[in-house]
Design a protein around this motif. Structure first.
Motif, PDB file in Angstrom:
ATOM      1  N   LYS A 430       0.847  -1.201   0.000  1.00 51.76           N
ATOM      2  CA  LYS A 430       0.000   0.000   0.000  1.00 51.76           C
ATOM      3  C   LYS A 430       0.878   1.245   0.000  1.00 51.76           C
ATOM      4  CE  LYS A 430      -3.934   2.038   2.419  1.00 51.76           C
ATOM      5  NZ  LYS A 430      -4.757   2.026   3.639  1.00 51.76           N
ATOM      6  N   GLU A 431       1.940   1.207   0.826  1.00 48.69           N
ATOM      7  CA  GLU A 431       2.895   2.320   0.937  1.00 48.69           C
ATOM      8  C   GLU A 431       3.586   2.559  -0.406  1.00 48.69           C
ATOM      9  OE1 GLU A 431       6.880   2.760   3.452  1.00 48.69           O
ATOM     10  OE2 GLU A 431       5.211   2.071   4.690  1.00 48.69           O
ATOM     11  N   ALA A 432       3.835   1.445  -1.157  1.00 48.57           N
ATOM     12  CA  ALA A 432       4.517   1.563  -2.450  1.00 48.57           C
ATOM     13  C   ALA A 432       3.540   1.923  -3.570  1.00 48.57           C
ATOM     14  CB  ALA A 432       5.213   0.252  -2.779  1.00 48.57           C
ATOM     15  N   GLY A 433       2.260   2.087  -3.202  1.00 50.61           N
ATOM     16  CA  GLY A 433       1.252   2.462  -4.196  1.00 50.61           C
ATOM     17  C   GLY A 433       0.828   1.317  -5.090  1.00 50.61           C
ATOM     18  N   SER A 434       1.063   0.070  -4.636  1.00 51.96           N
ATOM     19  CA  SER A 434       0.697  -1.102  -5.446  1.00 51.96           C
ATOM     20  C   SER A 434      -0.678  -1.624  -5.026  1.00 51.96           C
ATOM     21  CB  SER A 434       1.745  -2.201  -5.250  1.00 51.96           C
ATOM     22  OG  SER A 434       1.304  -3.406  -5.831  1.00 51.96           O
ATOM     23  N   ASP A 435      -1.460  -2.033  -6.004  1.00 44.39           N
ATOM     24  CA  ASP A 435      -2.783  -2.587  -5.683  1.00 44.39           C
ATOM     25  C   ASP A 435      -2.815  -4.116  -5.869  1.00 44.39           C
ATOM     26  OD1 ASP A 435      -2.563  -2.685  -8.378  1.00 44.39           O
ATOM     27  OD2 ASP A 435      -4.476  -1.683  -8.833  1.00 44.39           O
ATOM     28  N   VAL A 436      -1.627  -4.746  -5.826  1.00 39.90           N
ATOM     29  CA  VAL A 436      -1.534  -6.211  -5.943  1.00 39.90           C
ATOM     30  C   VAL A 436      -2.216  -6.844  -4.719  1.00 39.90           C
ATOM     31  CG1 VAL A 436       0.081  -8.160  -5.839  1.00 39.90           C
ATOM     32  CG2 VAL A 436       0.553  -6.236  -7.356  1.00 39.90           C
ATOM     33  N   PRO A 437      -3.175  -7.788  -4.934  1.00 38.84           N
ATOM     34  CA  PRO A 437      -3.882  -8.384  -3.783  1.00 38.84           C
ATOM     35  C   PRO A 437      -2.976  -9.285  -2.938  1.00 38.84           C
ATOM     36  CG  PRO A 437      -4.541  -9.452  -5.824  1.00 38.84           C
ATOM     37  CD  PRO A 437      -3.665  -8.300  -6.219  1.00 38.84           C
ATOM     38  N   VAL A 438      -3.211  -9.268  -1.626  1.00 42.43           N
ATOM     39  CA  VAL A 438      -2.480 -10.142  -0.695  1.00 42.43           C
ATOM     40  C   VAL A 438      -3.509 -11.128  -0.130  1.00 42.43           C
ATOM     41  CG1 VAL A 438      -1.106 -10.264   1.412  1.00 42.43           C
ATOM     42  CG2 VAL A 438      -0.873  -8.286  -0.126  1.00 42.43           C
ATOM     43  N   VAL A 439      -3.249 -12.416  -0.321  1.00 41.18           N
ATOM     44  CA  VAL A 439      -4.244 -13.436   0.064  1.00 41.18           C
ATOM     45  C   VAL A 439      -3.647 -14.411   1.074  1.00 41.18           C
ATOM     46  CG1 VAL A 439      -5.829 -15.214  -0.805  1.00 41.18           C
ATOM     47  CG2 VAL A 439      -5.203 -13.272  -2.275  1.00 41.18           C
ATOM     48  N   MET A 440      -4.409 -14.667   2.153  1.00 41.84           N
ATOM     49  CA  MET A 440      -3.973 -15.671   3.137  1.00 41.84           C
ATOM     50  C   MET A 440      -4.370 -17.056   2.606  1.00 41.84           C
ATOM     51  SD  MET A 440      -2.626 -16.074   6.243  1.00 41.84           S
ATOM     52  CE  MET A 440      -2.978 -14.895   7.533  1.00 41.84           C
ATOM     53  N   VAL A 441      -3.396 -17.972   2.553  1.00 43.76           N
ATOM     54  CA  VAL A 441      -3.620 -19.309   1.986  1.00 43.76           C
ATOM     55  C   VAL A 441      -3.361 -20.368   3.058  1.00 43.76           C
ATOM     56  CG1 VAL A 441      -2.741 -20.960   0.279  1.00 43.76           C
ATOM     57  CG2 VAL A 441      -2.988 -18.568  -0.340  1.00 43.76           C
ATOM     58  N   SER A 442      -4.207 -21.409   3.101  1.00 39.37           N
ATOM     59  CA  SER A 442      -3.983 -22.506   4.058  1.00 39.37           C
ATOM     60  C   SER A 442      -2.707 -23.238   3.679  1.00 39.37           C
ATOM     61  CB  SER A 442      -5.160 -23.488   4.019  1.00 39.37           C
ATOM     62  OG  SER A 442      -4.791 -24.681   4.686  1.00 39.37           O
ATOM     63  N   GLU A 443      -1.826 -23.415   4.672  1.00 38.73           N
ATOM     64  CA  GLU A 443      -0.582 -24.135   4.365  1.00 38.73           C
ATOM     65  C   GLU A 443      -0.578 -25.531   4.997  1.00 38.73           C
ATOM     66  OE1 GLU A 443       2.727 -22.948   7.506  1.00 38.73           O
ATOM     67  OE2 GLU A 443       2.328 -21.278   6.164  1.00 38.73           O
ATOM     68  N   SER A 444      -1.784 -26.023   5.348  1.00 37.72           N
ATOM     69  CA  SER A 444      -1.879 -27.383   5.899  1.00 37.72           C
ATOM     70  C   SER A 444      -1.279 -28.379   4.917  1.00 37.72           C
ATOM     71  CB  SER A 444      -3.336 -27.763   6.150  1.00 37.72           C
ATOM     72  OG  SER A 444      -3.880 -26.970   7.155  1.00 37.72           O
ATOM     73  N   GLY A 445      -0.358 -29.172   5.401  1.00 39.46           N
ATOM     74  CA  GLY A 445       0.251 -30.201   4.560  1.00 39.46           C
ATOM     75  C   GLY A 445       1.404 -29.703   3.714  1.00 39.46           C
ATOM     76  N   ALA A 446       1.672 -28.376   3.726  1.00 38.85           N
ATOM     77  CA  ALA A 446       2.769 -27.849   2.898  1.00 38.85           C
ATOM     78  C   ALA A 446       4.110 -28.398   3.375  1.00 38.85           C
ATOM     79  CB  ALA A 446       2.773 -26.317   2.944  1.00 38.85           C
ATOM     80  N   SER A 447       4.268 -28.533   4.701  1.00 34.33           N
ATOM     81  CA  SER A 447       5.533 -29.053   5.234  1.00 34.33           C
ATOM     82  C   SER A 447       5.681 -30.535   4.875  1.00 34.33           C
ATOM     83  CB  SER A 447       5.594 -28.863   6.749  1.00 34.33           C
ATOM     84  OG  SER A 447       4.487 -29.487   7.365  1.00 34.33           O
ATOM     85  N   ILE A 448       4.536 -31.268   4.861  1.00 30.84           N
ATOM     86  CA  ILE A 448       4.574 -32.690   4.469  1.00 30.84           C
ATOM     87  C   ILE A 448       5.001 -32.794   3.004  1.00 30.84           C
ATOM     88  CG2 ILE A 448       3.180 -34.805   4.195  1.00 30.84           C
ATOM     89  CD1 ILE A 448       3.236 -34.055   7.090  1.00 30.84           C
ATOM     90  N   TYR A 449       4.401 -31.934   2.160  1.00 29.08           N
ATOM     91  CA  TYR A 449       4.736 -31.942   0.735  1.00 29.08           C
ATOM     92  C   TYR A 449       6.209 -31.594   0.538  1.00 29.08           C
ATOM     93  CZ  TYR A 449       5.670 -29.814  -3.779  1.00 29.08           C
ATOM     94  OH  TYR A 449       6.266 -29.477  -4.961  1.00 29.08           O
ATOM     95  N   SER A 450       6.704 -30.552   1.228  1.00 32.04           N
ATOM     96  CA  SER A 450       8.071 -30.055   0.979  1.00 32.04           C
ATOM     97  C   SER A 450       9.138 -31.105   1.317  1.00 32.04           C
ATOM     98  CB  SER A 450       8.335 -28.760   1.749  1.00 32.04           C
ATOM     99  OG  SER A 450       8.146 -28.959   3.131  1.00 32.04           O
ATOM    100  N   ALA A 451       8.797 -32.061   2.216  1.00 29.78           N
ATOM    101  CA  ALA A 451       9.772 -33.108   2.571  1.00 29.78           C
ATOM    102  C   ALA A 451       9.487 -34.419   1.836  1.00 29.78           C
ATOM    103  CB  ALA A 451       9.724 -33.348   4.080  1.00 29.78           C
TER     104      ALA A 451
END
Length: 566
Positions: A430-451
Motif C-alpha cells: 500500500k505504501e509503495a502504491g501497489s494494488d496487488v492483492p495479498v491473500v492468506m492461503v492454508s498451508e496445511s500439509g505444505a511441510s509434508i509436501y516439501s519433505a
C-alpha cells in the motif's frame, strides 16, 4: 430347506432403489478397470444414470457380499473338518448374511486356547456337566438318595488332578459356563439390550488435568441409541479420545445416578456392581440355566450363569457395541472430512498469473518464492521482520520483487506469524502504491509436501522451506493441481482425523480427490503427473509417460496426439 440367497436377491433387499440391471453394469465396468468417476460420467447409458454415490454403493455392497460368502464357506469347511456339521447347522450358516450372527454360530466350534472348560473336558467331566444340565432343565429326575456330590464322586481322577467331588463339580461348572456363554439366542438378546437400552458412561480418569478439554465428560452418560445417530457420534469420539488419554474412564451399561464428588478414581468400578443392565442380563442367564427351581444343584447353575454373563458375554457384547459406535462415528466424521477436502480442492483458482509465495517464519525469516503464470519456479529470497533494520530491508526487497517480477498476487501461508506477515506485506505494498492483492492461503500439509519424494523429484536442489513457499504460491494459482500432491489426510481436514480408521479415511479422501479432478478436468499441457494420474483411465505410469512425451515433443495440439504416448 430355505434356499441360499443369490447376490442379486440380497442386493435388492439392501438397495431397492438401484435396478438389478444398473448394478450388473457397474460391476462389469469395474471388472474391466473402470473407476467410479469414469463409470458415473461416461457410462450413464449402461448404468441407468447412476451418480457417483450409487456406483460406490454398488461396489461397497459387492465387497460386503464377498466378505460374507467367504466367511460362510470358511465356517462350514472348518466345522465339517471337525465332523460336527449337521444339515440344520449348515442351513443356518448359509442363510445368515450378518457377520455378527455368523460369528455367534461359529463360536461353539472355534478352536480356543486352553480354557478351563477344555481342561475339564479333557479330564472327562463333560458327562457330569450334561447330567447336571439335564437335571436342571427337567430332562431327568434324581433317583431317591442320589446327590450331586455322589454323582461327582464317580468322576474323581487323580491322574487328571480331579482328587475330590468338589473339583469335579468345579470342572463341570466351567463346562456349563462355556455352554451358556455360547447360546446364540442369549447373546442376541444381550446384544439387543445393550444396543437399545445401554448407556455410554464416562467419569473422571486418573490423569484428568485441571481445566481439561474433557471436563464436560467427567460425569456424563448418554444412551447408546442416541450416539448411534451420525449427528451425535462426534461426542463418542470425544469420549474415546479422553479415555485413550486416560483423562476419562469409559464404560457401557445401564443408567446410573450422578457420581459423588468425594468418590475416588474407582467410583465407576464400584457403581458398576449395582449396574441395572448387568443385573437384568444375569437374571436372564439364571432363568435360562435353571428351569427346575428345587433342583439340588441350583447354586451350581446360578454360578455358571453369573460367570457366563459377567465374565464372557457382557464384555464381548460391550466390545461389539463400542465397535458399532466407533464405526458410526468414523463414517460420520470421514464424511465431514471428505466434504472439507472437497471444498478446499474446489476453491476458485486465481488462474495463470505470476504469484509470490510467502512462507512466514520468525527465527529463520520469511521464505519468498516466485512462480510464473504457468506455475514454474522463478527464484527465491528471504526477509527478516524481527528488527527495524530487517523490516526496512524487507520493504525494499518486497517492492522490488513485485514491481520487477510482474507479480499479480501475493500468497501468504497461514502458519505461525502468518497474520503479522500478511499485515506487513499488505502495508508495504500500500505504501509503495501497489494494488496487488495479498491473500492468506492454508498451508496445511505444505511441510509434508516439501519433505516428500514428490517435492524432492520436482526441486532436488532447493531447501525444504523454499519448496513450501512454492507450494503456497501454487495453491493460490490452482488449489486442486497443487493439493493432489499432498496425502489428503495431511491437509488438516477435521478435529478427529487421527481417531478414525486410517484405511477408511484414506479410501474416502482418495475417492474425493478422484471425483474433484474428474469433475473439473485438467489442462493436458500444464498438469503434473500427480494430477494426471487421478484422471479416469490414467494411472501413475501413463501419467509420467504423458509428461515425459510433453517435455520431449512439446505441447499437445490435439487429443489425437495422446495416441503417440507409449
Amino acid at each position: 430347506m430355505q434356499a441360499p440367497k443369490t447376490f442379486e436377491s440380497w442386493f435388492a433387499e439392501q438397495a431397492p432403489q438401484i435396478p438389478a440391471r444398473s448394478a450388473a453394469a457397474v460391476l462389469k465396468l469395474a471388472e474391466e478397470g473402470g473407476t467410479v468417476p469414469f463409470i458415473a460420467r461416461y457410462r450413464k447409458e449402461q448404468t441407468g444414470n447412476l451418480d457417483e454415490v450409487g456406483v460406490r454403493q454398488v461396489l461397497d455392497l459387492k465387497e460386503r457380499w464377498d466378505e460374507v460368502v467367504k466367511r460362510q464357506a470358511y465356517i462350514v469347511e472348518e466345522i465339517e473338518r471337525q465332523k460336527k456339521l449337521t444339515p440344520e447347522l449348515k442351513e443356518k450358516i448359509l442363510s445368515a448374511y450378518d457377520l455378527t450372527l455368523l460369528e455367534d454360530l461359529y463360536l461353539p466350534f472355534k478352536q480356543k486356547r486352553k480354557t478351563k472348560a477344555l481342561i475339564a473336558r479333557e479330564a472327562g467331566l463333560e458327562p457330569l456337566a450334561d447330567w447336571i444340565w439335564d437335571a436342571a432343565h427337567g430332562h431327568l429326575s434324581l433317583a431317591a438318595g442320589e446327590s450331586i456330590e455322589g454323582k461327582a464322586a464317580a468322576f474323581i481322577n487323580a491322574e487328571k488332578e480331579i482328587d475330590s467331588a468338589q473339583k469335579a463339580i468345579a470342572g463341570a461348572t466351567d463346562i456349563l459356563t462355556e455352554r451358556l456363554s455360547e447360546q446364540v439366542k442369549l447373546r442376541q438378546e444381550v446384544r439387543q439390550k445393550y444396543t437399545e437400552e445401554g448407556f455410554v458412561r464416562s467419569r473422571k480418569g486418573a490423569k484428568a488435568k485441571p481445566h481439561s478439554k474433557f471436563e464436560l465428560y467427567f460425569d456424563h452418560q448418554e444412551p447408546a441409541p442416541s450416539l448411534m445417530k451420525p449427528e451425535s457420534s462426534h461426542r463418542y469420539l470425544a469420549m474415546r479420545r479422553g479415555w485413550m488419554e486416560e483423562e476419562l474412564v469409559l464404560a457401557l451399561g445401564g443408567a446410573l445416578p450422578p457420581a459423588d464428588p468425594n468418590e475416588g478414581d474407582d467410583a465407576l468400578a464400584r457403581l458398576r456392581v449395582a449396574d441395572p443392565l448387568v443385573d437384568a442380563v444375569v437374571a436372564r442367564f439364571e432363568a435360562e440355566a435353571l428351569t427346575v427351581k428345587d433342583f439340588p444343584g441350583a447354586s451350581i447353575m446360578k454360578t455358571a450363569a453369573r460367570l457366563a454373563a459377567r465374565a464372557h458375554v457382557i464384555p464381548a457384547i460391550e466390545n461389539e457395541v463400542h465397535k458399532a459406535l466407533r464405526d458410526v462415528a468414523d463414517v460420520a466424521a470421514i464424511s465431514v472430512f471428505a466434504e472439507n477436502v472437497r471444498k478446499l480442492l474446489l476453491a476458485a483458482p486465481f488462474g495463470a498469473k505470476a504469484v509470490l509465495g510467502v512462507d512466514p517464519g520468525i527465527r529463520t525469516g520469511c521464505k519468498l518464492a516466485m512462480v510464473d503464470s504457468s506455475g514454474h519456479y522463478v527464484g527465491n529470497a528471504v526477509m527478516h521482520l524481527e528488527t527495524e533494520r530487517g523490516r526496512q530491508d524487507a520493504k525494499t526487497l518486497l517492492s522490488k520483487l513485485v514491481e520487477q517480477g510482474g507479480v499479480q498476487a501475493v500468497a501468504v501461508g497461514n502458519g505461525t506469524a502468518g497474520r503479522e506477515t500478511e499485515d506487513f506485506v499488505r502495508a508495504t505494498l500500500k505504501e509503495a502504491g501497489s494494488d496487488v492483492p495479498v491473500v492468506m492461503v492454508s498451508e496445511s500439509g505444505a511441510s509434508i509436501y516439501s519433505a516428500s519424494d514428490v517435492a524432492r523429484e520436482e526441486f532436488p536442489d532447493l531447501d525444504l522451506t523454499v519448496r513450501g513457499a512454492i507450494s503456497i504460491a501454487r495453491r493460490l494459482q490452482d488449489p486442486l493441481a497443487e493439493l493432489v500432491k499432498v496425502d489428503p489426510k495431511s491437509i488438516g481436514v477435521g478435529q478427529y482425523q487421527h481417531d478414525v480408521s486410517p484405511t477408511s479415511l484414506k479410501k474416502s479422501l482418495d475417492a474425493v480427490v478422484d471425483s474433484c479432478v474428474n469433475q473439473v478436468g485438467v489442462n493436458l499441457n500444464t498438469a503434473s503427473s500427480h494430477l494426471l494420474e487421478h484422471v479416469s483411465g490414467i494411472g501413475p505410469s501413463l501419467a509420467k509417460a504423458i509428461v515425459a512425451h510433453r517435455a520431449k515433443s512439446g505441447l499437445f495440439k490435439s487429443r489425437q496426439q495422446l495416441l503417440e504416448v507409449p
